[in-house]
Design a protein around this motif. Sequence first.
Motif, short mmCIF file in Angstrom:
data_model
loop_
_atom_site.label_atom_id
_atom_site.label_comp_id
_atom_site.label_asym_id
_atom_site.label_seq_id
_atom_site.Cartn_x
_atom_site.Cartn_y
_atom_site.Cartn_z
N VAL A 276 0.77 -1.02 0.15
CA VAL A 276 -0.14 0.18 0.10
C VAL A 276 1.00 1.95 -0.05
CG1 VAL A 276 -1.55 1.43 1.51
CG2 VAL A 276 -1.69 -1.01 0.95
N ARG A 277 1.77 1.55 0.94
CA ARG A 277 2.88 2.91 0.73
C ARG A 277 3.33 2.44 -0.20
NH1 ARG A 277 7.07 2.66 4.13
NH2 ARG A 277 7.16 4.78 3.90
N ALA A 278 4.08 1.20 -1.11
CA ALA A 278 4.69 1.64 -2.42
C ALA A 278 3.97 2.22 -3.17
CB ALA A 278 4.89 0.37 -2.96
N GLU A 279 2.65 2.25 -3.45
CA GLU A 279 1.28 2.38 -4.14
C GLU A 279 0.93 3.65 -3.98
OE1 GLU A 279 -2.55 1.29 -6.69
OE2 GLU A 279 -2.31 -0.18 -4.62
N GLN A 280 0.98 4.13 -2.72
CA GLN A 280 0.75 5.53 -2.41
C GLN A 280 1.81 6.11 -3.11
OE1 GLN A 280 0.07 5.30 1.89
NE2 GLN A 280 -2.13 5.20 1.65
N LEU A 281 2.71 6.16 -2.28
CA LEU A 281 4.11 7.09 -3.50
C LEU A 281 3.64 6.86 -5.20
CD1 LEU A 281 6.60 8.16 -3.39
CD2 LEU A 281 8.50 6.24 -2.78
N LEU A 282 4.27 5.69 -5.37
CA LEU A 282 4.25 6.00 -7.03
C LEU A 282 2.27 6.48 -7.74
CD1 LEU A 282 4.50 2.19 -7.62
CD2 LEU A 282 6.31 4.40 -8.19
N THR B 86 9.93 -11.65 0.18
CA THR B 86 8.85 -10.87 0.36
C THR B 86 8.32 -10.10 -0.79
OG1 THR B 86 10.79 -9.16 0.78
CG2 THR B 86 10.80 -10.56 2.54
N VAL B 87 7.21 -9.42 -0.26
CA VAL B 87 6.46 -7.93 -1.12
C VAL B 87 6.53 -6.62 -0.54
CG1 VAL B 87 5.25 -10.06 -2.17
CG2 VAL B 87 4.28 -8.81 -0.11
N PRO B 88 6.22 -6.02 -1.70
CA PRO B 88 6.41 -5.86 -2.74
C PRO B 88 7.75 -6.03 -3.60
CG PRO B 88 6.42 -4.40 -2.30
CD PRO B 88 6.03 -4.39 -0.61
N GLN B 89 7.45 -6.60 -4.38
CA GLN B 89 8.79 -6.32 -5.76
C GLN B 89 8.43 -5.49 -6.64
OE1 GLN B 89 11.91 -7.15 -4.85
NE2 GLN B 89 11.55 -7.82 -2.93
N ILE B 90 9.00 -5.03 -6.71
CA ILE B 90 8.58 -3.90 -7.84
C ILE B 90 9.59 -3.86 -9.11
CG2 ILE B 90 7.78 -0.83 -8.31
CD1 ILE B 90 7.80 -1.17 -5.04
N ASP C 94 12.23 -2.45 -17.51
CA ASP C 94 12.48 -4.17 -16.46
C ASP C 94 13.44 -4.33 -16.06
OD1 ASP C 94 11.19 -4.69 -19.57
OD2 ASP C 94 13.27 -4.17 -20.93
N LEU C 95 13.04 -2.26 -15.64
CA LEU C 95 14.13 -2.43 -14.05
C LEU C 95 14.07 -2.67 -12.73
CD1 LEU C 95 17.40 -1.47 -12.57
CD2 LEU C 95 15.39 0.88 -12.31
N HIS C 96 14.94 -4.13 -12.19
CA HIS C 96 13.94 -4.36 -10.48
C HIS C 96 14.40 -3.10 -9.76
CE1 HIS C 96 14.14 -6.94 -6.78
NE2 HIS C 96 12.52 -6.84 -7.23
N VAL C 97 13.09 -2.66 -9.05
CA VAL C 97 13.44 -1.00 -7.76
C VAL C 97 13.87 -2.32 -6.80
CG1 VAL C 97 12.60 0.57 -6.54
CG2 VAL C 97 12.49 0.42 -9.59
N GLY C 98 13.24 -3.17 -6.32
CA GLY C 98 13.63 -3.59 -5.07
C GLY C 98 11.93 -4.19 -4.51
N GLY C 99 11.67 -3.51 -2.97
CA GLY C 99 10.96 -3.45 -2.48
C GLY C 99 10.57 -2.38 -1.95
N CYS C 100 9.40 -1.83 -1.21
CA CYS C 100 8.96 -0.52 -0.80
C CYS C 100 10.38 0.25 -0.43
CB CYS C 100 7.57 -0.75 0.27
SG CYS C 100 7.63 0.68 1.09
N ASP C 101 10.98 -0.03 0.73
CA ASP C 101 12.38 0.78 1.23
C ASP C 101 12.79 1.65 0.19
OD1 ASP C 101 11.12 0.46 3.98
OD2 ASP C 101 12.54 -1.53 3.94
N ASP C 102 13.49 0.10 -0.49
CA ASP C 102 14.28 0.15 -2.09
C ASP C 102 13.45 1.24 -2.98
OD1 ASP C 102 16.33 -1.82 -1.43
OD2 ASP C 102 14.50 -3.00 -1.68
N LEU C 103 12.39 1.76 -3.41
CA LEU C 103 11.84 2.37 -3.72
C LEU C 103 11.45 4.00 -3.51
CD1 LEU C 103 9.84 3.18 -6.04
CD2 LEU C 103 7.39 2.48 -4.42
N TYR C 104 11.80 3.93 -2.08
CA TYR C 104 11.27 4.90 -1.30
C TYR C 104 12.76 5.84 -1.08
CZ TYR C 104 6.53 5.90 0.97
OH TYR C 104 5.26 5.96 0.73
N GLU C 105 13.85 4.64 -0.83
CA GLU C 105 15.17 5.00 -1.17
C GLU C 105 15.62 5.59 -2.47
OE1 GLU C 105 18.81 6.56 -0.40
OE2 GLU C 105 17.42 5.92 1.33
#
Length: 90
Positions: free
Chosen positions: A18-24, A55-59, A63-74
Amino acid sequence: MSTSSIRMYATAVCPYCVRAEQLLRRKGVTAIDKIRIDLDPARRDEMMELTGRRTVPQIFIGDLHVGGCDDLYELDRSGGLDPLLAKLAG
């Protein structure tokens, strides 16, 4: 941005998803291809094969694997998220 531009492996009750989707969404993303691994165990296997993570999410952005929620915020904090999203939009 097209639906296929951003792909997120997720589950229904994951607060990090949910947090990852909110940021996007705040960044202007209107479509996310959400792959519910809780509904389809084969997709969990696919996610683990692609990412090496359980673990989820995986974003994925493009084609780039960003990682999980913490990775996305970083990525956002370091200034790297906006350019990736701009490439998809342009």
